[in-house]
Design a protein around this motif. Structure first.
Motif, PDB file in Angstrom:
ATOM      1  N   GLU A  39      82.578 113.800 -18.462  1.00 25.69           N
ATOM      2  CA  GLU A  39      81.168 114.040 -18.168  1.00 25.69           C
ATOM      3  C   GLU A  39      80.535 114.692 -19.393  1.00 25.69           C
ATOM      4  OE1 GLU A  39      78.783 116.226 -14.643  1.00 25.69           O
ATOM      5  OE2 GLU A  39      80.221 117.503 -15.684  1.00 25.69           O
ATOM      6  N   TYR A  41      77.350 116.886 -20.076  1.00 25.16           N
ATOM      7  CA  TYR A  41      76.322 117.633 -19.355  1.00 25.16           C
ATOM      8  C   TYR A  41      75.889 118.801 -20.218  1.00 25.16           C
ATOM      9  CZ  TYR A  41      73.965 120.250 -15.669  1.00 25.16           C
ATOM     10  OH  TYR A  41      73.032 120.921 -14.936  1.00 25.16           O
ATOM     11  N   ARG A  92      82.299 117.028 -10.953  1.00 25.41           N
ATOM     12  CA  ARG A  92      81.088 116.893 -11.765  1.00 25.41           C
ATOM     13  C   ARG A  92      80.207 118.120 -11.589  1.00 25.41           C
ATOM     14  NH1 ARG A  92      78.065 111.425 -11.725  1.00 25.41           N
ATOM     15  NH2 ARG A  92      77.180 112.474 -13.521  1.00 25.41           N
ATOM     16  N   THR A  93      79.432 118.410 -12.606  1.00 27.02           N
ATOM     17  CA  THR A  93      78.532 119.550 -12.587  1.00 27.02           C
ATOM     18  C   THR A  93      77.485 119.355 -11.498  1.00 27.02           C
ATOM     19  OG1 THR A  93      78.870 119.851 -14.936  1.00 27.02           O
ATOM     20  CG2 THR A  93      76.924 120.901 -13.985  1.00 27.02           C
ATOM     21  N   THR A 100      71.800 116.242 -11.598  1.00 26.43           N
ATOM     22  CA  THR A 100      73.174 115.742 -11.667  1.00 26.43           C
ATOM     23  C   THR A 100      73.201 114.235 -11.852  1.00 26.43           C
ATOM     24  OG1 THR A 100      73.996 117.567 -10.359  1.00 26.43           O
ATOM     25  CG2 THR A 100      75.384 115.607 -10.461  1.00 26.43           C
ATOM     26  N   ALA A 103      73.109 113.271 -15.462  1.00 24.03           N
ATOM     27  CA  ALA A 103      74.222 113.625 -16.345  1.00 24.03           C
ATOM     28  C   ALA A 103      75.167 112.438 -16.442  1.00 24.03           C
ATOM     29  CB  ALA A 103      74.962 114.848 -15.800  1.00 24.03           C
TER      30      ALA A 103
END
Length: 116
Positions: A39, A41, A92-93, A100, A103
């Motif tokens: 990911e 971010y 995931r963040t 989100t 991202a």
């Protein structure tokens, strides 16, 4: 069967095909299918398969650009890949839920064969 049905979308269909080709070619060669899942971010790169890795860095060398320390996991079936993606999605963040979905994440699949 190692495959899963079409309701899971094009990724599952493509993975079903990859694993079918690997099984078909297994008589003449040895294949390894691996995956990574990351990911990006807030300008940070995170390994979604191994969150303990912390923030990762891009590195460039003669082979190209890579993510240093990114986990590569061997997969045996579409189901196994989809399970790893599901687990990675949970990591995931989610600090800002409305952002989100913006991202990006990246899943990388590769295979390696050795003539036998």
């Amino acid at each position: 069967s190692s495959g899963i049905n079409a309701e899971y979308g094009i990724m599952a269909l493509a993975l079903n095909e990859i694993f079918a080709l690997v099984r078909k070619g297994a008589e003449n060669s040895t294949y390894t299918v691996c995956m990574s899942y990351l990911e990006v971010y807030n300008e940070m790169i995170r390994d979604l398969l191994c969150p303990e890795s912390g923030d990762l860095e891009l590195r460039e060398d003669s082979a190209g650009v890579t993510v240093a320390g990114l986990t590569e996991v061997e997969a045996q079936s579409t189901r196994e890949v989809m399970d790893m993606l599901r687990d990675g999605n949970k990591r995931r963040t989610t600090e800002l839920p409305q952002l989100t979905k913006l991202a990006p994440d990246l899943t990388q699949y590769y295979s390696h064969s050795e003539e036998g």
